[in-house]
Scaffold this motif. Sequence first.
Motif, PDB file in Angstrom:
ATOM      1  N   SER A 289       1.188   8.771  -5.081  1.00  0.00           N
ATOM      2  CA  SER A 289       1.056  10.657  -4.575  1.00  0.00           C
ATOM      3  C   SER A 289       2.299  11.097  -6.629  1.00  0.00           C
ATOM      4  CB  SER A 289       2.408  10.644  -3.657  1.00  0.00           C
ATOM      5  OG  SER A 289       2.870   9.699  -3.573  1.00  0.00           O
TER       6      SER A 289
ATOM      7  N   MET B 136       0.913   3.865  -3.059  1.00  0.00           N
ATOM      8  CA  MET B 136       0.618   5.470  -2.739  1.00  0.00           C
ATOM      9  C   MET B 136       1.135   5.864  -3.247  1.00  0.00           C
ATOM     10  SD  MET B 136      -1.887   4.589   0.640  1.00  0.00           S
ATOM     11  CE  MET B 136      -1.645   6.520   0.902  1.00  0.00           C
ATOM     12  N   HIS B 137       2.624   5.405  -3.063  1.00  0.00           N
ATOM     13  CA  HIS B 137       3.739   6.550  -3.052  1.00  0.00           C
ATOM     14  C   HIS B 137       3.876   7.103  -4.768  1.00  0.00           C
ATOM     15  CE1 HIS B 137       8.413   7.760  -4.077  1.00  0.00           C
ATOM     16  NE2 HIS B 137       8.123   8.153  -3.244  1.00  0.00           N
TER      17      HIS B 137
ATOM     18  N   ILE C  41       0.597  -1.077  -0.014  1.00  0.00           N
ATOM     19  CA  ILE C  41      -0.379  -0.133   0.062  1.00  0.00           C
ATOM     20  C   ILE C  41       0.884   1.181  -0.306  1.00  0.00           C
ATOM     21  CG2 ILE C  41      -1.358   1.155   1.528  1.00  0.00           C
ATOM     22  CD1 ILE C  41      -2.982  -1.170   1.997  1.00  0.00           C
TER      23      ILE C  41
ATOM     24  N   TYR D 279       4.154  13.091   1.629  1.00  0.00           N
ATOM     25  CA  TYR D 279       4.047  11.746   1.567  1.00  0.00           C
ATOM     26  C   TYR D 279       4.837  11.566   0.716  1.00  0.00           C
ATOM     27  CZ  TYR D 279       2.223   6.792   1.177  1.00  0.00           C
ATOM     28  OH  TYR D 279       2.624   5.450   1.049  1.00  0.00           O
TER      29      TYR D 279
END
Length: 133
Positions: free
Chosen positions: A38, A34-35, A30, A88
């Motif tokens: 982003s 998500m990296h 995850i 993030y």
Amino acid sequence: MELSEPLVKVKKSRPVNLDLQTIRFPITAIASIMHRVSGVITFVSIGILLWLLNLSLSSPIGFAQAADHIDGFFVTFIMWGILTVLAYHIVVGIRHLMMDMGYFEELESGTHSAKVAFAITAVLSLLAGVLVW
């Protein structure tokens, strides 16, 4: 042998799981996914930020217009989101760089580092909220 014949016979009874609600990704996956997301959001947000910068530097009237845009709740919320996504991306990017250097490669340490990255991002998101509002 014809070209239309398959070279390898594949069993037709392979299990197929296409129900996305039953798939459970580990936290490390995850964090990695998500990296990437982003990074895309950060790339798109550069256009928004450059537009605001161009507007603010165009003239004193343009600066006032840019300030009026940023004073609105919706644009302020977008700015907070951009800062959170950027934080993030930077935090997990550092985590990925450390993994490339040989740290956090085991499952337990990788899971722990992903949780720490999420926690650091939450703190930075709160700080970004204080900064923006």
